[in-house]
Motif scaffolding. Structure first.
Motif: not given
Length: 299
Positions: A19-26
């Motif tokens: 989810a972090l990979y797809r929702l947060v633009d790191f």
């Protein structure tokens, strides 16, 4: 249900990474750097500390090593039989072959820690350490054979192999880690599992091509069904019980490690194909691993 509840927090971290990979633009560079940090620093530190801190009685641990090796070699042999399913695409076979037997140590350490605490982590660390050279030799040999690279050179550069050998040698020396070194390695080890699981989730990629469906299904069945069955048969035949028995079953039932993708890319193999297969393996293991874990707990 017991197996599912034990695994839920760890698979929750994997899904959080997804989810972090797809929702947060790191950014891709962040996740690529995290993956390399885990592979080249954190996980080697965990392996070395587990082995260096343990006083290994090789006579007592021999059945543990033999059972783990039997499961892993079952995957190697059955993986070799997949070659005809790839036709003339030898590069794809060389890259995906490792998905039949490589194992995700982050998940294994997290699961066995839930079951048996520090004793389980030590047993899994010893088994993982013993199997790292075998798994990496088979993987590197196949990729080097098709990529015309030096097997010994690639093995000498592998951080997991180097950490394992160093850990075994330190344990055999009878020395004790200095307090400061043990604390530093301990902090790195604690970070390895959580960050490793997040990196596994971020690496899940199912939009690419699976290549030959027959080959992919075959390799998935080998890793998630045949290898655990071989581990169960070997462990019960050799009379393993308790923490060692559970360790072998969990080890054999683990999905393929994301390091298979890193190795394939670094050695010029089929990175996208391996990424797809590792992702499918990890997601399906959310269904199969609780079953094997339940079998281990009730055996």
């Amino acid at each position: 249900m017991q197996g599912i509840l034990l695994l839920l927090p760890d698979f929750g971290l994997i899904l959080l990474g997804w989810a972090l990979y797809r929702l947060v633009d790191f950014g891709d560079s962040f996740w690529s750097g995290l993956e390399k940090l885990v592979y080249f620093v954190l996980f080697p530190a965990l392996l070395f500390k587990s082995l260096a801190s343990a006083r290994i009685d090789f006579a007592t641990a021999a059945p543990l090593f033999a059972s783990g090796a039997a499961a892993l070699l079952c995957g190697v042999v059955l993986g070799l039989l997949a070659a005809p399913l790839f036709g003339q695409n030898k590069g794809a076979f060389a890259s995906r072959f490792q998905c039949a037997f490589r194992y995700n140590s982050y998940i294994g350490l997290a699961v066995i820690g839930k079951l048996h605490g520090a004793e389980g982590i030590a047993a899994m660390g010893i088994l993982i350490g013993a199997m790292v050279p075998l798994a990496n030799t088979a993987s590197v040999w196949m990729l080097a054979r098709h990529g015309k690279l030096g097997v010994l050179r690639e093995m000498a550069r592998n951080p997991l192999v180097l950490a394992t050998l160093a850990g075994f040698l330190f344990s055999a020396s009878g020395l004790t880690l200095p307090a400061v070194a043990a604390q530093v390695l301990g902090r790195l080890s604690e970070a390895a599992v959580a960050l490793g699981l997040l990196a596994v989730g971020a690496a899940l990629k199912l939009r690419g091509s699976s290549g030959s469906h027959a080959a992919s299904c075959y390799l998935l069945a080998v890793k998630l069904l045949a290898v655990p069955a071989a581990g169960l048969f070997a462990a019960s035949s050799l009379g393993l019980t308790g923490v060692y028995f559970d360790t072998v079953i969990v080890f054999a039932a683990l999905p393929t490690a994301t390091s298979a993708y890193i190795l394939a890319v670094r050695m010029g193999g089929d990175g996208p194909g391996v990424a797809w297969l590792v992702s499918a393996n990890t997601l399906l293991a959310m269904l199969t691993l609780p079953v094997w874990l339940t079998i281990a707990l009730r055996y």
